[in-house]
Design a protein around this motif. Structure first.
Motif, PDB file in Angstrom:
ATOM      1  N   UNK A 449       0.806  -1.219   0.000  1.00 30.16           N
ATOM      2  CA  UNK A 449       0.000   0.000   0.000  1.00 30.16           C
ATOM      3  C   UNK A 449       0.840   1.270   0.000  1.00 30.16           C
ATOM      4  N   UNK A 450       2.081   1.162   0.458  1.00 31.72           N
ATOM      5  CA  UNK A 450       2.915   2.356   0.634  1.00 31.72           C
ATOM      6  C   UNK A 450       3.921   2.518  -0.493  1.00 31.72           C
ATOM      7  N   UNK A 451       4.298   3.755  -0.698  1.00 29.81           N
ATOM      8  CA  UNK A 451       5.385   4.053  -1.633  1.00 29.81           C
ATOM      9  C   UNK A 451       6.599   4.480  -0.820  1.00 29.81           C
ATOM     10  N   UNK A 452       7.640   3.701  -0.927  1.00 35.13           N
ATOM     11  CA  UNK A 452       8.874   4.032  -0.202  1.00 35.13           C
ATOM     12  C   UNK A 452       9.798   4.774  -1.161  1.00 35.13           C
ATOM     13  N   UNK A 453       9.926   6.068  -0.925  1.00 34.20           N
ATOM     14  CA  UNK A 453      10.714   6.901  -1.814  1.00 34.20           C
ATOM     15  C   UNK A 453      12.207   6.689  -1.578  1.00 34.20           C
ATOM     16  N   UNK A 454      12.987   7.121  -2.540  1.00 43.65           N
ATOM     17  CA  UNK A 454      14.432   7.050  -2.373  1.00 43.65           C
ATOM     18  C   UNK A 454      14.853   7.969  -1.242  1.00 43.65           C
ATOM     19  N   UNK A 455      15.977   7.642  -0.636  1.00 43.02           N
ATOM     20  CA  UNK A 455      16.476   8.447   0.470  1.00 43.02           C
ATOM     21  C   UNK A 455      16.784   9.868   0.023  1.00 43.02           C
ATOM     22  N   UNK A 456      17.082  10.023  -1.243  1.00 43.82           N
ATOM     23  CA  UNK A 456      17.327  11.350  -1.789  1.00 43.82           C
ATOM     24  C   UNK A 456      16.108  12.242  -1.605  1.00 43.82           C
ATOM     25  N   UNK A 457      14.902  11.621  -1.679  1.00 45.12           N
ATOM     26  CA  UNK A 457      13.659  12.374  -1.526  1.00 45.12           C
ATOM     27  C   UNK A 457      13.136  12.370  -0.092  1.00 45.12           C
ATOM     28  N   UNK A 458      13.397  11.288   0.652  1.00 46.26           N
ATOM     29  CA  UNK A 458      12.766  11.129   1.970  1.00 46.26           C
ATOM     30  C   UNK A 458      13.660  11.542   3.131  1.00 46.26           C
ATOM     31  N   UNK A 459      14.891  11.942   2.857  1.00 46.66           N
ATOM     32  CA  UNK A 459      15.871  12.160   3.919  1.00 46.66           C
ATOM     33  C   UNK A 459      15.388  13.159   4.971  1.00 46.66           C
ATOM     34  N   UNK A 460      14.894  14.308   4.556  1.00 41.84           N
ATOM     35  CA  UNK A 460      14.486  15.343   5.514  1.00 41.84           C
ATOM     36  C   UNK A 460      13.310  14.865   6.357  1.00 41.84           C
TER      37      UNK A 460
END
Length: 802
Positions: A449-460
């Motif tokens: 169900x979830x979208x796990x974004x790249x760390x480049x996008x999710x870091x903050x």
């Protein structure tokens, strides 16, 4: 493939060491008994144990130990860096405070003198500081080796000699060339851009002339004695001592094979064609095979394979050959960063407990701030340490693999799946915590169900979530682990890093009951192993976590287990990232000649072949096998024996491979000849892995006897400089294993389980790798792999430890 000796011992004669009963095994390797020293102290031969400290003065247990027990210190600054020169002065003061003495043997080095055109610190300034510190001064160049030997030799000449072993520490701020000086001295070559986060020790035996007679201290001063010197003296008996009961201990041999799985990511000879298998025993045709008239008489089973359709170029030329079995599957997406990292973090109430910053680090912080002495008022909570470690880790991952997905799961008396911070957290509690299948399925559903974004996008977002964590509640570790395994179930080569500080005590996997749910962790480990997931466990010292049970999931998946001081968390997470998985779905088959049988630890049935399902392997994964000759085959006149290892594995890119390693080993009936050809590192590794495995299974006495028997073997056999260095490594690095085995044997009659400290040591030693046992001069290949990356180095140096 490496052997424990140039020769396999095929004699069935049982040899024994006759020793005093009280010294048959003792509390540690460093105090084991021996009648005489193998090599007399000539006053010039020196065995240097050199700690190369990491680039910043962050806390580590290794540095803490060396600072307290170190005998002499090489303080290094760079002539091109004014701040490193200023810090060198502070380090002198720190050393004197830690050692509580004004006359600690030190030498000051102004390194990088080959860059004279970039100089900002004059030679006169270096001489002035050295005069103020009352120590010798050298301008050195690790690149050209200028004055490197001279500086080290001068340091040793200033150090009281209680034995030939010296413990030396190389210190300095980041980027001054400490590692380059250490490696140049030990290995005689220059390394540039070395990874500054690695803290390592090197051993080198050398002859240093001119050690003053007044420094040749008596060996009776217990506080200063060298490790191996104490080890040998403790076995010496005077004529006046009363002899105890003499017991006979079996002599150890060198019949071991070591397989370096950590080299599966290195290119070997790519074989042409398909592997040719013997129809009698399923070994693969190799460079040690002989073909005549298209017929191959198998060197193992003797079966004649007729009509072998193999061209000369299809016969491997070297010991190792790689066969591609299947190409990588077509990727459905363009994402090349396989797998994800899940941090599973304990936020139970005990995580608010604060820990005092160790005195060494407190002293250092105080000195850097200009305080006259530390007030010992520095405290930090366990959760704060975890938060800092996780933040630092994801920053490193972002630099190395910005496309990697990272998720966060927390647990106390409930489980919260935070993910990458882009979705509303999901809380799992109540009766759901008791359903194993339900928890795993919950994780799988959230992954879908979830979208796990790249760390480049999710870091903050992820960083904010980590910062906002708060403590409270109990410890639902088992349910959290089950959810995490489901979360990464369809993502190959994922990693779960579990951080906890207490005993699992809620729902599944609870271990605080009279009938602990210990099978749960083996079940979880098998599921993770099947999904090519690695589970690593970091427990915080101070609370028992029942690691003997929890660690089963890490052992099955190739992960690490550690019990650490809270301030060690940052360093340990970095070590995990520096030891990545390099292959998955690994299966190892060892095939020996039918005249041999593998030891019962390897094959309970005493067969000549064994198959081991390994799962994931990392760069530090090595296996060892023991063997002995079958009694009815001992006199068959064999001159050599063949061995073959077949490793089936899946590479990170998804290709399926077969690596075949084949070797012949000479045989002997003479123990003396076997011992002359000993490979100390391989023999030591095999002994440690075997004893640790026996310890895990509760066979403490057998494990302890094995460890001490091998120590006696090494004493008889280790004669060259390299062998002496590796014997020293074996004794010093595994003293804690011997101590825990001794203590566990004493406690076993009380029916108590393994404490976390013993469980950690047994797990870590069972996972030992060959590089740990190599002498400094033999670690050139290891050093070459530690070349730093400019971005990572800059990231590391950007942190301030004030």
């Amino acid at each position: 493939m490496h052997f424990g000796s140039d020769y396999a011992l095929v004699s069935t004669k049982e040899d024994f060491d006759e020793v005093d009963e009280q010294n048959a095994t003792s509390k540690g390797l460093l105090s084991t008994a021996k009648e005489t020293s193998a090599i007399a102290d000539d006053g010039e031969t020196c065995l240097l144990d050199i700690l190369d400290t990491a680039g910043q003065e962050e806390y580590s247990a290794m540095r803490d130990q060396y600072m307290r027990t170190g005998q002499c210190f090489l303080v290094v600054y760079a002539i091109t860096d004014r701040s490193s020169f200023d810090e060198a002065s502070t380090m002198f003061e720190w050393i004197r405070r830690v050692k509580d003495a004004d006359d600690v043997p030190t030498v000051l080095c102004g390194n990088k003198c080959d860059l004279d055109d970039e100089r900002v610190v004059t030679k006169a300034e270096g001489l002035l500081l050295a005069k103020r510190m009352a120590c010798p001064f050298f301008e050195t160049s690790a690149r050209t080796r200028h004055n490197v030997d001279a500086a080290v030799h001068a340091l040793i000449r200033r150090t009281p000699r209680y034995s030939k072993e010296y413990k030396m520490v190389v210190m300095g701020s980041g980027g001054v060339g400490k590692s380059a000086i250490s490696i140049q001295f030990v290995q005689n070559h220059f390394v540039d851009e070395y990874d500054p986060t690695i803290e390592d020790s090197y051993r080198k035996q050398c002859v240093i002339k001119g050690i003053p007679k007044e420094n040749q201290m008596t060996c009776n001063k217990k506080s200063k004695g060298g490790f191996l010197d104490c080890f040998r003296r403790s076995r010496s008996k005077t004529k006046d001592e009363k002899k105890g009961k003499v017991v006979r201990l079996p002599k150890a041999n060198c019949n071991f094979v070591a397989v370096e799985l950590g080299k599966l990511d290195e290119n070997s000879q790519l074989a042409t064609g398909d592997p040719t298998f013997c129809r009698g025993c399923n070994v693969v045709l190799s460079s040690i095979s002989k073909i005549a008239s298209n017929a191959w008489k198998c060197e193992f089973c003797g079966h004649v394979n007729s009509d072998v359709d193999v061209s000369p170029d299809e016969i491997p030329a070297g010991f190792t050959a790689d066969y591609m079995l299947e190409p990588a599957p077509a990727l459905e997406t363009e994402d090349t960063d396989s797998g994800m990292i899940v941090f599973c973090i304990d936020i139970s109430g005990s995580m608010c407990i604060t820990t005092q910053v160790p005195a060494l680090q407190a002293e250092w912080k105080a000195l850097r701030k200009g305080a006259r002495k530390s007030k010992n008022e520095m405290y930090i909570s366990r959760l704060e340490c975890v938060q800092e470690a996780v933040k630092r880790h994801i920053e490193r991952v972002k630099l190395q693999n910005p496309g990697k997905a990272v998720a966060l799961v927390t647990f106390n008396n409930e489980v919260v799946v935070i993910g990458d911070g882009s979705q509303v957290p999901t809380t799992i509690c109540g009766d759901k915590l008791w359903s194993y299948d339900g928890l795993v399925q919950e994780g799988k559903s959230l992954a879908t169900q979830s979208t796990f974004h790249s760390l480049n996008d999710s870091f903050e977002r992820l960083s904010r979530q980590i910062t906002n964590l708060e403590e409270g509640g109990a410890t639902a570790l088992g349910p959290a682990l089950a959810v995490c395994v489901g979360l990464v179930g369809d993502k190959r080569q994922s990693e779960i890093i579990l951080c906890t500080d207490g005993l699992p005590n809620v729902a599944l996997g609870a271990l605080d009951t009279p009938s602990p749910d210990s099978d749960f962790y083996q079940k979880i480990g098998n599921i993770a192993k099947g999904n090519e997931t690695t589970i690593s466990i970091i427990a915080i010292e101070g609370e028992e976590c029942s690691l003997a049970h929890v660690s089963q999931c890490a052992a099955l998946t190739g992960g690490t287990v550690n019990v650490l001081h809270p301030l060690e968390l940052v360093r340990q997470m970095r070590l995990i990232s520096q030891n990545p998985v390099i292959a998955s779905d690994v299966q190892v088959s060892l095939i020996a000649h039918p005249a041999l049988e593998l030891d019962r630890q390897t094959s309970p049935q005493g067969l000549s072949r064994v198959v081991k399902e390994i799962g994931n392997v990392t760069r530090e994964s090595d296996l060892t096998f023991g063997y002995h000759v079958r009694p009815h085959c001992a006199r068959h006149g064999l001159s050599s024996l063949p061995f073959q290892v077949q490793i089936r594995y899946t590479s990170l890119s998804g290709q399926k491979w077969l690596r075949v390693v084949s070797r012949q080993q000479k045989v002997t009936h003479s123990r003396v000849q076997m011992e002359k050809g000993i490979n100390v590192a391989v023999t030591g590794l095999a002994a440690v892995q075997k004893s640790a495995a026996l310890g895990q299974n509760g066979h403490f006495k057998e494990a302890e006897t094995n460890l001490h028997s091998v120590m006696r073997l090494l004493e008889r056999s280790a004669l060259t400089d390299q062998q002496q260095e590796e014997m020293y490594i074996f004794a010093v690095e595994n003293d804690d294993l011997a101590v825990h085995l001794h203590d566990c044997e004493k406690q076993s009659s009380k029916g108590t389980g393994l404490c976390d400290a013993a469980a950690k040591v047994f797990h870590r030693k069972k996972a030992s790798h060959l590089n740990e046992f190599l002498a400094g001069s033999a670690k050139k290949e290891v050093v070459h792999k530690r070349k730093g990356e400019a971005a990572l180095n800059a990231h590391y140096y950007s942190y301030k430890f004030d």
